[in-house]
Design a protein around this motif. Structure first.
Motif, PDB file in Angstrom:
ATOM      1  N   ARG A 151       0.754  -1.060   0.116  1.00 13.88           N
ATOM      2  CA  ARG A 151      -0.063  -0.089   0.042  1.00 13.88           C
ATOM      3  C   ARG A 151       0.929   1.324  -0.112  1.00 13.88           C
ATOM      4  O   ARG A 151       0.164   2.520  -0.228  1.00 13.88           O
ATOM      5  CB  ARG A 151      -1.301   0.009   1.158  1.00 13.88           C
ATOM      6  N   ILE A 158      -3.654   1.970  -4.615  1.00 12.52           N
ATOM      7  CA  ILE A 158      -4.435   2.660  -3.924  1.00 12.52           C
ATOM      8  C   ILE A 158      -5.584   1.862  -3.204  1.00 12.52           C
ATOM      9  O   ILE A 158      -5.786   0.678  -3.469  1.00 12.52           O
ATOM     10  CB  ILE A 158      -5.385   3.647  -4.847  1.00 12.52           C
ATOM     11  N   VAL A 204      -9.738   1.830  -2.161  1.00 10.73           N
ATOM     12  CA  VAL A 204     -11.039   2.437  -2.678  1.00 10.73           C
ATOM     13  C   VAL A 204     -12.120   1.913  -1.476  1.00 10.73           C
ATOM     14  O   VAL A 204     -11.898   0.731  -1.059  1.00 10.73           O
ATOM     15  CB  VAL A 204     -11.309   2.340  -3.873  1.00 10.73           C
ATOM     16  N   LYS A 208     -13.850   5.272  -4.527  1.00  7.77           N
ATOM     17  CA  LYS A 208     -13.025   6.354  -4.052  1.00  7.77           C
ATOM     18  C   LYS A 208     -11.934   6.088  -3.174  1.00  7.77           C
ATOM     19  O   LYS A 208     -12.367   5.370  -2.123  1.00  7.77           O
ATOM     20  CB  LYS A 208     -14.045   7.598  -3.722  1.00  7.77           C
ATOM     21  N   ARG A 209     -10.947   6.818  -3.378  1.00  7.18           N
ATOM     22  CA  ARG A 209     -10.027   7.040  -2.129  1.00  7.18           C
ATOM     23  C   ARG A 209     -10.342   7.581  -0.896  1.00  7.18           C
ATOM     24  O   ARG A 209     -11.308   8.413  -0.994  1.00  7.18           O
ATOM     25  CB  ARG A 209      -8.710   7.640  -2.566  1.00  7.18           C
ATOM     26  N   GLU A 240      -2.552   6.255   1.506  1.00  7.76           N
ATOM     27  CA  GLU A 240      -2.375   4.433   2.015  1.00  7.76           C
ATOM     28  C   GLU A 240      -1.092   4.535   2.259  1.00  7.76           C
ATOM     29  O   GLU A 240      -0.980   3.338   2.955  1.00  7.76           O
ATOM     30  CB  GLU A 240      -2.457   3.937   0.387  1.00  7.76           C
ATOM     31  N   THR A 297     -11.546   7.663 -10.087  1.00 10.70           N
ATOM     32  CA  THR A 297     -10.490   7.861  -9.117  1.00 10.70           C
ATOM     33  C   THR A 297      -9.212   7.655  -9.608  1.00 10.70           C
ATOM     34  O   THR A 297      -8.255   7.897  -9.183  1.00 10.70           O
ATOM     35  CB  THR A 297     -10.912   6.730  -7.958  1.00 10.70           C
ATOM     36  N   HIS A 333      -6.005   9.718  -9.991  1.00  6.95           N
ATOM     37  CA  HIS A 333      -4.766   9.257  -9.198  1.00  6.95           C
ATOM     38  C   HIS A 333      -3.492   9.167 -10.225  1.00  6.95           C
ATOM     39  O   HIS A 333      -2.306   9.539  -9.861  1.00  6.95           O
ATOM     40  CB  HIS A 333      -4.846   8.005  -8.787  1.00  6.95           C
ATOM     41  N   ASP A 370       0.108  14.408  -4.464  1.00  7.56           N
ATOM     42  CA  ASP A 370      -1.098  13.863  -4.127  1.00  7.56           C
ATOM     43  C   ASP A 370      -1.948  14.983  -3.427  1.00  7.56           C
ATOM     44  O   ASP A 370      -1.831  15.196  -2.054  1.00  7.56           O
ATOM     45  CB  ASP A 370      -1.294  12.795  -3.240  1.00  7.56           C
ATOM     46  N   LYS A 397      -0.301  11.679  -0.152  1.00  5.89           N
ATOM     47  CA  LYS A 397       0.667  10.265   0.036  1.00  5.89           C
ATOM     48  C   LYS A 397       1.972  10.653  -0.957  1.00  5.89           C
ATOM     49  O   LYS A 397       2.092  11.364  -1.887  1.00  5.89           O
ATOM     50  CB  LYS A 397      -0.095   9.540  -1.057  1.00  5.89           C
TER      51      LYS A 397
END
Length: 555
Positions: A341, A347, A349, A354-355, A359, A432, A436, A445, A450
């Motif tokens: 991760r 990612i 979700v 969605k995030r 992570e 998402t 990303h 990010d 992240k």
């Protein structure tokens, strides 16, 4: 039977207390509820976080008890126990030196993992975290080797042999690098020879190596070790704890303890009843603590008038877990710490696709708790799983076919296909991933940060640019693993004084003859651990403190 000291639990804290007390000349008995010695420590990475330690000093690390105390107090905040902090920072390095000088225990510096919160005064980038040296299990008596709690098989190589931290790069380079290939072939050969004589491998690493060394040292000191010996209650006279009632070899007996009883039975997270009282999402919570960690030590002390030190930030050392159903019906459990991760191209979700958090953060579990993303899914693509693996899938894709068949990993030829299979919103997942991928190209990010911190970056891929934690997800097929909040230890425990003596809830005075350490003592961090190895560090340190105090030595 009468002993000077009875210790309940055989993990790092209990064995540290036992060895320390025995070295001071006391007659010690350790009673272990399960068939295996080693407790939670045997399942762990075995690292210890010890400020101002002599190993770091030899490497030129500038550290001090005062600097560490600033960091701990700044981290824990207003609910910090300053007396307990003082005991830890001034005894941790003494404990380490004692173990290095008097036992088989050995460590080496881990300079790759910094303290978690670099923005707090007193944090260091290296020097406090130490890894346990590997150990040859053939040096143990055969009976002790077989009574040592086996490691999590999920952490072993596919054939079943244990892997040290320094072996991982070699495993990732098999077939690509001659030196690494030879290294792994030697490991395989050693394991094959072991299995001709033993039902397990003898090349011990991580927590298994640490506990093997402690068991060997305990035997040298003449400590009596009983397994399959659950404590059923504490025995008291005139308000003083004078022994324990234990079931052993088919009979119940009272063991008197002239100096005291030390509780180190490993906390409570294996108990659903206790989890329902103190852990969020108790039905979905996944713990990899041993099956015997059901709050026995805590309950017996509460029955004696002790109290839990409530009011922690968190009641456990939470982490992110996945679960694998084995062919025999049992569960395999995998803690997602830093192998997937935190890396670029992975990612997490929720059901909307969605995030919901960073992570790579050490406290990513908190995002799961706070947003209700329980369970969630880790998502990656083909190139990621080949390079880094995913959960129980090893780098190179080893075990992938088996784990796909078992349903642990879900595969989709397209993101739409994957979303439908895991039950999340199709458009949400596609949006998402697209967003990303833009972040990965920019190296930033803006949603969750992240890869912004030095700690994130240390756990990412240093060869990946521009951000070691951000990578695109674009090469199908795509993969997912379901994740849950879980724990590597509980945090909530008994209220003790600076010498680990258990306090009476009414008088606030020590209950004579009763000590608690490890996870039976409310953990110093109170839900905000400072670094990797911090639980083993406090466990061994406060075990040492309890052992010295019960022996009448200065602390």
């Amino acid at each position: 039977m009468e002993k000077d000291v009875v210790i309940v639990g055989s993990g790092g804290a209990g064995m540290s207390a036992a060895i320390t007390a025995a070295k001071a000349g006391l007659d010690v008995l350790v009673v272990e509820k399960t068939q295996y010695f080693g407790g939670t420590t045997a399942l762990s990475g075995g690292g210890i976080w010890i400020p101002a330690n002599s190993i770091g000093k030899r490497d030129g690390v500038q550290d001090s008890p005062e600097l560490a105390a600033k960091y701990i107090k700044g981290l824990v905040g207003d609910i910090v126990r300053e007396d307990v902090v003082d005991t830890f920072v001034n005894n941790g390095h003494k404990m380490l030196d004692f173990m290095l000088e008097n036992t088989e225990v050995d460590f080496y510096p881990n300079n790759d993992e910094p303290d978690y919160y670099q923005d707090i005064e007193g944090a260091l980038m290296k020097g406090r975290l130490l890894n346990p040296s590997s150990y040859d299990g053939r040096l143990l008596d055969r009976d002790d080797l077989l009574k040592l709690r086996p490691p999590l098989q999920e952490f072993n190589a596919p054939m079943g042999f244990m892997v040290a931290f320094e072996d991982i790069p070699h495993l990732m380079s098999v077939g690509k690098n001659l030196k690494s290939t030879i290294h792994v072939l030697k490991m395989v050969g050693r394991y094959a020879m072991d299995r001709l004589r033993y039902p397990r491998g003898t090349a011990l690493t991580m927590g298994n190596a640490l506990m093997a060394r402690m068991i060997k040292s305990a035997r040298k000191e003449g400590i009596t070790l009983w397994n399959n010996a659950p404590m059923t209650k504490l025995v008291s006279e005139d308000g003083r704890v004078v022994g324990v009632e234990v079931k052993h070899q088919g009979k119940t007996q009272v063991i008197r303890a002239k100096r005291g009883v030390i509780l180190a039975s490993g906390g409570f997270s294996a108990s659903l009843e206790w989890r329902r009282k103190y852990i969020p999402y108790p039905e979905d919570h996944v713990s990899f603590l041993p099956e015997g960690n059901t709050g026995d030590g805590l309950q017996t002390a509460l029955d004696m008038g002790a109290e839990l030190e409530e009011g922690n930030h968190d009641n456990a050392a939470y982490t992110v877990m996945s679960v694998y159903k084995k062919p025999d019906g049992t569960e395999g459990k995998y803690p997602h710490v830093f192998m997937d991760r935190t890396k670029p191209g992975c990612i997490a979700v929720n059901a909307e696709g969605k995030r919901f958090g960073n992570e790579a953060a050490a406290n990513f579990y908190k995002a799961m708790h706070d947003t209700g993303a329980v369970p969630a899914h880790l998502i990656c693509d083909e190139k990621f799983i080949k390079k880094f693996g995913l959960g129980l899938v090893l780098p190179g894709g080893m075990r992938l076919g088996k784990l796909l068949k078992a349903g642990y990993v879900v595969k989709g030829d397209t993101l739409e296909d994957l979303a439908r299979q895991i039950g999340c919103d199709v458009n949400g997942l596609k949006e998402t991933v697209a967003k990303h991928n833009e972040y990965a190209a920019q190296g930033k990010d803006p949603e969750f940060g992240k890869g912004d911190s030095a700690v994130d970056q240390a756990l990412g891929d240093p060869t990946h640019k521009p951000n070691p934690c951000l990578g695109t997800i674009e090469t199908g097929p795509f993969y997912a693993v379901k994740i849950f909040p879980g724990d590597g230890s509980t945090m909530l425990g008994l209220k003790v004084d600076r010498y680990t003596r258990v306090l009476n809830k009414d008088t606030r005075e020590p209950i004579p003859g009763l000590y608690a350490c490890g996870l039976d003592m409310n953990v110093l961090w109170r839900g905000r651990e400072p670094a990797h190895g911090s639980y083993n560090g406090t466990g061994l340190t406060f075990g040492y403190v309890a052992g010295r105090h019960v022996a009448g030595l200065d602390v």
